[in-house]
Write an enzyme that holds these catalytic residues in place. Structure first.
Site, PDB file in Angstrom:
ATOM      1  CG  ASP A 329      45.461  33.380  38.681  1.00  0.00           C
ATOM      2  OD1 ASP A 329      46.119  32.333  38.874  1.00  0.00           O
ATOM      3  OD2 ASP A 329      44.772  33.907  39.568  1.00  0.00           O
ATOM      4  CD  GLU A 330      45.209  37.892  40.376  1.00  0.00           C
ATOM      5  OE1 GLU A 330      44.577  38.944  40.483  1.00  0.00           O
ATOM      6  OE2 GLU A 330      45.160  36.976  41.216  1.00  0.00           O
TER       7      GLU A 330
END
Ligand SMILES: *[C@@H]1O[C@H](CO)[C@@H](O)[C@H](O)[C@H]1NC(C)=O
Length: 534
Positions: A329-330
């Site tokens: 993620d991210e």
């Protein structure tokens, strides 16, 4: 007026309403609500001296079954807490009671096994005069049944124990009922994790998602790479999880039918990894020179993949679960963009300027490693949302607020399994009394085929650690996590009304308190067994 036909219809409607409203409200104290439960006013008294657990004659598991032997011991103290505090407390029950035996029968042994995604947790429980018969396919099902049994027992104002005649047929709606703890942003001492596992078992949650490392700290003490925690933990001795700590967590969880799924989130969220593993992170550049700061894992060099392969191999041997969470993620592209070697690699691979191809290339590589180790990868929804989606089989965890049901629909349409976390973020300190917002979540309320719905394997409550450590973990988790637990276990048709659930949740919160879980209050008033400072 003697003829029944002449009675005012209003009276009949009123009588009917009285009957319906009395039976429609589930008054039983079992949380999460069993699939089917029938209780009657036949009430039996119990005495600790005349109470026992035993294995049924036809049970595949018998004395010596570690999981159940330990569960009998545990549940005896849970059911009779004041008795186990001192024998003099128990004597007053002696006179009135008859013997009571809980007979537990399991179809398949598997006492030394480890719970998994296909484990059968169903059970049948029948309570009648002098005995309860608990039947299940696996020991994990017996554990769920023992938990329900323990919640059926209650005390009157004089402290005598009772339970009613009851029939339960029960099984979980979803196989994956998770709880995430984040031990990177704040270190959580071992006892806080073990206590959380206890409370998970009370709520029939069955997956501990251990978000064990992240940017701020790397508390996992690796056998292969001890420098990761030596240099990346908040403190190399006090703020780490040693191999024996990890084994304790896994065994404590196993004894309660809980899986432990570790998360080693990369290529982003890895700042702490870089401290103990030089050359792992991408050096960021300012103009032509390194700026001294580092970005995500460097996906362009062989050493990264060699490192990840060795780390994942270790993870395979340390964590018996068939799942591993790989994060994904991210990921910020700024640092990759600044680095000339990364740009050269992009050119060589034909990725052009599309960094999503690079992140996808990286995730696909490590998911392939995981597959080669016979593990299933879970990743955050970002990976599925990459413009260039990796070509591998993986389980998607949906976490972004907004239309999470739209995402569930897209993921299942692509034929991938999915776990829903988005509406179950508990780290934000909203008031306890708004627990119902977790309760009314409907994970399957998206347009899709039956096949798609089957790909929804469950959900998960997430307790991120920015503002949570051992001081506030329990009250922030409980009883709000219980709302999600019932959503994931029980029949949605029977449990969508939060008002009806409230008295049972109140009761369950008091029960958690009685068992030593610091669960927040939901109401104005008091619990019978609450700590009152005396
Ligand atoms: C249990 O039995 C008692 C005594 O008959 C009765 O008052 C109570 O309503 C029963 N509880 C349930 C849940 O049926």
């Amino acid at each position: 007026m003697a003829h029944p036909g002449t009675h005012s219809p209003r009276l009949w409607v009123w009588l009917l309403l009285v009957v319906v409203s009395r039976t429609a409200e589930p008054v039983c104290g079992v949380w999460p609500l069993p699939q089917q439960i029938h209780q009657s006013p036949d009430r039996y008294s119990l005495s600790p001296q005349l109470f026992s657990f035993t294995y049924g004659k036809d049970s595949a598991a018998q004395t010596g079954c570690s999981v159940l032997d330990a569960a009998f011991k545990r549940y005896f103290s849970i059911i009779f807490p004041d008795f186990t505090k001192g024998p003099e407390n128990g004597l007053r029950y002696w006179s009135e009671s008859k013997p009571f035996v809980v007979s537990v029968s399991v179809k398949s042994r598997g006492c030394d096994g480890y719970p998994g995604e296909d484990s059968d947790e169903s059970y049948n429980l029948s309570v009648s005069e002098g005995q309860a018969v608990l039947r299940s396919v696996t020991v994990w099902g017996s554990l769920r049944g023992l938990e329900s049994f323990s919640q059926l027992v209650y005390q009157d104002d004089y402290g005598s124990y009772f339970l009613n005649k009851t029939e339960i047929v029960d099984f979980p709606r979803f196989a994956f009922r998770g709880l995430l703890l984040d031990t990177s942003r704040h270190y959580l001492p071992l006892h806080a994790i073990l206590k959380t596992l206890d409370a998970m078992a009370y709520s029939k949650l069955n997956v501990f998602h251990w978000h064990i490392v992240d940017d701020p700290s790397f508390p996992y003490q690796s056998r292969t790479f001890p420098d990761l925690s030596n240099k990346g933990a908040f403190h190399p001795f006090t703020h780490i999880y040693t191999q024996s700590d990890v084994m304790r967590v896994i065994e404590h969880a196993r004894m309660r039918g809980i899986r432990v799924v570790p998360e080693f989130d990369s290529p982003g969220h890895t700042q702490s990894w870089g401290k103990g593993q030089p050359d792992l992170l991408t050096p960021c550049y300012r103009g032509d020179v390194p700026s001294g700061s580092f970005g995500p894992v460097d996906p362009t060099v062989d050493t990264t993949y060699k490192f990840m392969e060795r780390l994942l191999k270790e993870v395979k041997y340390v964590f018996p679960d068939s799942y591993v969470h790989l994060g994904g993620d991210e990921v910020s592209f700024a640092c990759w963009q600044s680095n000339p070697n990364v740009l050269k690699f992009m050119g060589k691979m034909g990725f052009g300027k599309d960094f999503t191809k690079l992140e996808s290339f990286y995730m696909e590589s490590i998911m392939n490693m995981t597959a080669a180790l016979n593990k299933t990868s879970i990743v955050w929804q970002d990976v599925f949302d990459y413009r260039e989606r990796p070509r591998a089989k993986y389980v998607v965890e949906v976490w972004k607020q907004g239309c999470y049901l739209c995402e569930m629909r897209r993921v299942t349409k692509a034929g991938l399994k999915v776990i829903l976390a988005a509406p179950f973020y508990l780290d934000l300190p909203i008031p306890t009394h708004s627990w119902a917002r977790y309760y009314i979540v409907r994970p399957l309320a998206f347009k899709g085929t039956e096949e798609q719905k089957k790909l929804v394997i469950g959900g998960e409550v997430a307790m991120w650690g920015e503002y949570v450590d051992a001081t506030n973990l329990s009250p922030r988790l409980w009883p709000r996590a219980c709302a999600a637990a019932e959503r994931l276990w029980s029949d949605e048709e029977k449990t969508l009304n939060a008002d009806l659930a409230f008295p049972r949740l109140e009761e369950f919160r008091c029960e958690l308190l009685r068992r030593g879980v610091q669960a927040e209050p939901l109401f104005v008033g008091h619990c019978k067994h609450e700590y009152n400072g005396l």
